[in-house]
Design a protein around this motif. Structure first.
Motif, PDB file in Angstrom:
ATOM      1  N   ASN A   1       0.761  -1.226   0.005  1.00  0.00           N
ATOM      2  CA  ASN A   1      -0.036   0.050   0.062  1.00  0.00           C
ATOM      3  C   ASN A   1       0.841   1.163  -0.064  1.00  0.00           C
ATOM      4  O   ASN A   1       0.512   2.142   0.478  1.00  0.00           O
ATOM      5  CB  ASN A   1      -0.878   0.069   1.253  1.00  0.00           C
ATOM      6  N   SER A   2       1.996   1.015  -0.689  1.00  0.00           N
ATOM      7  CA  SER A   2       2.586   2.510  -0.628  1.00  0.00           C
ATOM      8  C   SER A   2       2.562   2.950  -2.279  1.00  0.00           C
ATOM      9  O   SER A   2       2.982   2.047  -3.025  1.00  0.00           O
ATOM     10  CB  SER A   2       4.135   2.579  -0.015  1.00  0.00           C
ATOM     11  N   TRP A   3       2.687   4.061  -2.583  1.00  0.00           N
ATOM     12  CA  TRP A   3       2.700   4.484  -4.072  1.00  0.00           C
ATOM     13  C   TRP A   3       3.533   5.760  -4.168  1.00  0.00           C
ATOM     14  O   TRP A   3       3.597   6.745  -3.167  1.00  0.00           O
ATOM     15  CB  TRP A   3       1.263   4.864  -4.342  1.00  0.00           C
ATOM     16  N   ASP A   4       4.202   5.743  -5.296  1.00  0.00           N
ATOM     17  CA  ASP A   4       5.157   6.839  -5.633  1.00  0.00           C
ATOM     18  C   ASP A   4       4.493   7.830  -6.720  1.00  0.00           C
ATOM     19  O   ASP A   4       3.648   7.207  -7.538  1.00  0.00           O
ATOM     20  CB  ASP A   4       6.450   6.455  -6.173  1.00  0.00           C
ATOM     21  N   TYR A   5       4.707   9.063  -6.779  1.00  0.00           N
ATOM     22  CA  TYR A   5       3.840   9.935  -7.808  1.00  0.00           C
ATOM     23  C   TYR A   5       4.720  10.205  -8.735  1.00  0.00           C
ATOM     24  O   TYR A   5       6.052  10.447  -8.474  1.00  0.00           O
ATOM     25  CB  TYR A   5       3.453  11.128  -7.030  1.00  0.00           C
ATOM     26  N   GLY A   6       4.706   9.665  -9.983  1.00  0.00           N
ATOM     27  CA  GLY A   6       5.561   9.751 -11.099  1.00  0.00           C
ATOM     28  C   GLY A   6       5.724  11.138 -11.689  1.00  0.00           C
ATOM     29  O   GLY A   6       4.994  11.955 -10.896  1.00  0.00           O
ATOM     30  N   PRO A   7       6.577  11.430 -12.729  1.00  0.00           N
ATOM     31  CA  PRO A   7       6.666  12.815 -13.326  1.00  0.00           C
ATOM     32  C   PRO A   7       5.406  13.605 -13.517  1.00  0.00           C
ATOM     33  O   PRO A   7       5.269  14.813 -12.943  1.00  0.00           O
ATOM     34  CB  PRO A   7       7.571  12.755 -14.684  1.00  0.00           C
ATOM     35  N   LEU A   8       4.356  12.901 -14.083  1.00  0.00           N
ATOM     36  CA  LEU A   8       2.919  13.573 -14.385  1.00  0.00           C
ATOM     37  C   LEU A   8       2.053  13.632 -13.171  1.00  0.00           C
ATOM     38  O   LEU A   8       1.595  14.716 -12.635  1.00  0.00           O
ATOM     39  CB  LEU A   8       2.326  13.147 -15.328  1.00  0.00           C
ATOM     40  N   GLY A   9       2.215  12.641 -12.405  1.00  0.00           N
ATOM     41  CA  GLY A   9       1.256  12.625 -10.948  1.00  0.00           C
ATOM     42  C   GLY A   9       2.018  13.655  -9.915  1.00  0.00           C
ATOM     43  O   GLY A   9       1.301  14.500  -9.270  1.00  0.00           O
ATOM     44  N   ALA A  10       3.505  13.952  -9.942  1.00  0.00           N
ATOM     45  CA  ALA A  10       4.049  15.001  -9.188  1.00  0.00           C
ATOM     46  C   ALA A  10       3.372  16.521  -9.711  1.00  0.00           C
ATOM     47  O   ALA A  10       3.272  17.344  -8.791  1.00  0.00           O
ATOM     48  CB  ALA A  10       5.413  14.870  -9.320  1.00  0.00           C
ATOM     49  N   GLU A  11       3.290  16.578 -10.826  1.00  0.00           N
ATOM     50  CA  GLU A  11       2.738  17.849 -11.261  1.00  0.00           C
ATOM     51  C   GLU A  11       1.307  18.181 -11.034  1.00  0.00           C
ATOM     52  O   GLU A  11       1.113  19.479 -10.488  1.00  0.00           O
ATOM     53  CB  GLU A  11       3.093  17.840 -12.941  1.00  0.00           C
ATOM     54  N   VAL A  12       0.472  17.254 -11.035  1.00  0.00           N
ATOM     55  CA  VAL A  12      -0.690  17.401 -10.750  1.00  0.00           C
ATOM     56  C   VAL A  12      -1.095  17.758  -9.205  1.00  0.00           C
ATOM     57  O   VAL A  12      -1.782  18.686  -8.981  1.00  0.00           O
ATOM     58  CB  VAL A  12      -1.638  16.181 -11.123  1.00  0.00           C
ATOM     59  N   LYS A  13      -0.182  16.830  -8.669  1.00  0.00           N
ATOM     60  CA  LYS A  13      -0.172  17.003  -7.141  1.00  0.00           C
ATOM     61  C   LYS A  13       0.212  18.399  -6.766  1.00  0.00           C
ATOM     62  O   LYS A  13      -0.304  19.169  -5.822  1.00  0.00           O
ATOM     63  CB  LYS A  13       0.681  16.050  -6.363  1.00  0.00           C
ATOM     64  N   ALA A  14       1.302  18.976  -7.179  1.00  0.00           N
ATOM     65  CA  ALA A  14       1.800  20.359  -6.872  1.00  0.00           C
ATOM     66  C   ALA A  14       0.576  21.285  -7.237  1.00  0.00           C
ATOM     67  O   ALA A  14       0.417  22.432  -6.569  1.00  0.00           O
ATOM     68  CB  ALA A  14       3.046  20.721  -7.871  1.00  0.00           C
ATOM     69  N   LYS A  15       0.180  21.012  -8.223  1.00  0.00           N
ATOM     70  CA  LYS A  15      -0.795  22.032  -8.899  1.00  0.00           C
ATOM     71  C   LYS A  15      -2.054  22.127  -7.845  1.00  0.00           C
ATOM     72  O   LYS A  15      -2.689  22.982  -7.665  1.00  0.00           O
ATOM     73  CB  LYS A  15      -1.445  21.739 -10.350  1.00  0.00           C
ATOM     74  N   LEU A  16      -2.584  20.946  -7.391  1.00  0.00           N
ATOM     75  CA  LEU A  16      -3.766  20.718  -6.544  1.00  0.00           C
ATOM     76  C   LEU A  16      -3.487  21.289  -5.299  1.00  0.00           C
ATOM     77  O   LEU A  16      -4.090  22.103  -4.988  1.00  0.00           O
ATOM     78  CB  LEU A  16      -3.946  19.253  -6.124  1.00  0.00           C
ATOM     79  N   LYS A  17      -2.158  21.432  -4.752  1.00  0.00           N
ATOM     80  CA  LYS A  17      -1.666  21.827  -3.519  1.00  0.00           C
ATOM     81  C   LYS A  17      -1.460  23.364  -3.568  1.00  0.00           C
ATOM     82  O   LYS A  17      -2.107  24.224  -2.889  1.00  0.00           O
ATOM     83  CB  LYS A  17      -0.556  21.297  -2.894  1.00  0.00           C
ATOM     84  N   ALA A  18      -1.392  23.713  -4.824  1.00  0.00           N
ATOM     85  CA  ALA A  18      -1.230  25.355  -4.919  1.00  0.00           C
ATOM     86  C   ALA A  18      -2.576  25.945  -5.116  1.00  0.00           C
ATOM     87  O   ALA A  18      -2.813  26.947  -4.678  1.00  0.00           O
ATOM     88  CB  ALA A  18      -0.455  25.472  -6.311  1.00  0.00           C
TER      89      ALA A  18
END
Ligand code: ATP
Length: 455
Positions: free
Chosen positions: A30-47
């Motif tokens: 149950n651990s997941w890493d955020y790939g190059p595109l997921g990291a972008e989406v996550k950063a934008k969501l947080k912003a």
């Protein structure tokens, strides 16, 4: 066309949004890493969250507190004594379950959180609830399982060096309430927002990134004078809903607001509403909005001996502020966003396409530039580099045009610009929109203007 979660997970892995954690070592449950595109989406969501709840709301300010706090914080907040799950083991196969979840999965209308341990045990026996693994209905009694991760600080590994990884970001805000209020000379009402990692040793993690042991939270603690006559609870429910619909473009059919019954409330809360999302496995909590009263400030004031009251400049009276807390998990929100966006479309003939219909605010790339032929690589690249100054742009020169369109659809790029031979003569390019697939031809000099209007 219908969609299912397994297929979406495979898609997200293949496109570089999410990878299995520690994959080359066989993974870590149950651990997941955020790939190059997921990291972008996550950063934008947080912003988006930070902008809406902190920067652009004149009442609020932000904070970034530590993950490891003085253990006295967790004693005062009630986490050391009370933050645990009711755990039950199957006597036949030994598998371990959360008693409340077993009951709620058996009958969706029952709210097990409102039951005592004895009531849950009785309910499981009476209804002969079966172990989902072996089918037997023979469980142990409930035991309490502490959810906080423990570790040691410094070289000594004894009781005195025990510290915890925070299970919520909220307490970091409460213990900095006075510092923040004083330093920024804030007047009530005001909120303090924080985004950061939290850790819970969940017994039943799963459903992809819905419940993990390491996750991020976006929490706002909004402090107000309980005598000010305002209904801040409803105010923040409204704000949260507006954020969902106007910033994340969440579709109304995907979420609902559920008010907790009185006997379901956490000990610190006088009222709570959850925004629930229609996940692929059913409705589940996405965002909790709780009225915490002055439970936390009161507890920290008593335990620390520090005065945490606020002097109302109008009445000259001291008040211990009350708190409304809208709290949401970043990854849980990612799952909701990805699930809404993931679309399998039947096209003419036997063709189909997978499109990530992400809101424009969260896409990894706003625009892709592609040359029709090799000979056009140079001018296309120049256009790409120009656009990169203002937009999140990507460049793709491999494969046929149809394939390249599909590739951009698959990652949610809203606009694809094709540079063709005519572009050299008429200084125009073809721009194609992701959802409608409509194409239009526009002057190169007007592209920036065109895109600016869209984002
Ligand atoms: P649940 O009932 O699902 O365990 P909770 O009521 O314990 O959630 P809160 O303590 O209210 O959750 O946390 C606030 C938010 O943090 C939740 O609404 C959810 O979005 C997120 N969250 C909580 N636990 C997890 C987790 N283990 N993994 C991912 N997100 C989580």
């Amino acid at each position: 066309m219908t969609k299912n979660m397994e297929e979406m997970i495979n898609h997200l892995k293949a496109q570089g949004f999410v990878f299995q954690g520690s994959e080359i070592y066989g993974g870590l449950a149950n651990s997941w890493d955020y790939g190059p595109l997921g990291a972008e989406v996550k950063a934008k969501l947080k912003a988006e969250w930070w902008n809406y709840f902190v920067k652009k709301n004149p009442m609020n300010i932000g904070l970034d507190s530590s993950i490891i706090l003085n253990p006295k914080v967790w004693k005062a907040s009630g986490h050391i004594d009370g933050f645990n799950d009711p755990l039950i083991d199957c006597k036949k196969c030994g598998s371990r379950w959360r008693a409340d979840k077993l009951i709620e999965e058996f009958d969706e209308t029952v709210i097990a959180g409102a039951m005592t341990d004895l009531e849950m045990e009785a309910y499981i026996k009476e209804h002969q609830i079966k172990c989902a693994k072996c089918g037997e209905s023979n469980f142990t009694n409930i035991r309490k399982f502490a959810l906080m991760f423990k570790t040691n600080q410094g070289v000594l590994e004894d009781e005195s060096s025990t510290v915890f990884l925070r299970p919520e970001t909220a307490q970091g805000i409460f213990i900095n309430f006075k510092n923040s209020q004083r330093a920024l000379r804030k007047k009530l009402p005001f909120g303090i927002g924080q985004i950061g990692k939290s850790f819970r040793n969940e017994i039943t993690p799963g459903n992809f990134i819905f419940r993990t042991r390491e996750f991020e939270q976006m929490e706002l603690e909004f402090f107000y004078n309980p005598n000010d006559g305002e209904n801040w609870f409803e105010y923040w429910i409204d704000k949260v809903e507006t954020f969902l619909t106007h910033k994340l473009y969440m579709n109304k059919e995907y979420y609902r607001i559920r008010k907790h019954e009185a006997d379901e409330l956490a000990h610190y809360s006088t009222q709570t509403s959850d925004i629930e999302f229609k996940f692929p496995f059913g409705w589940g909590e996405l965002w909790g909005i709780a009225d915490r009263g002055n439970f936390d400030l009161n507890a920290h004031q008593a335990a620390s001996g520090e005065e945490l009251t606020y002097l109302d400049p109008q009445t000259n009276q001291k008040v211990l502020p009350h708190v409304i807390e809208p709290s949401v998990g970043v990854e849980r929100m990612m799952l909701a966003i990805m699930w809404q966006a993931y679309t399998v479309e039947q096209l003419e003939g036997d063709n189909s396409r997978i499109v990530m219909k992400l809101p424009y605010t969260l896409v990894p790339y706003h625009v892709a530039v592609m040359p029709l032929q090799k000979q056009l690589n140079e001018p296309a690249k120049q256009l790409f580099e120009k656009l990169l100054e203002t937009f999140d742009a990507t460049y793709d020169e491999t494969g046929n045009v149809g394939k390249r369109y599909r590739r951009q659809d698959a990652i949610g790029t809203p606009f694809v610009i094709t540079y063709d031979f005519d572009s050299l003569e008429d200084h125009k390019v073809t721009i194609r929109e992701r959802d409608s697939m409509l194409q239009e031809r526009i002057e190169i000099s007007k592209i920036e203007e065109y895109l600016k209007q869209k984002f």
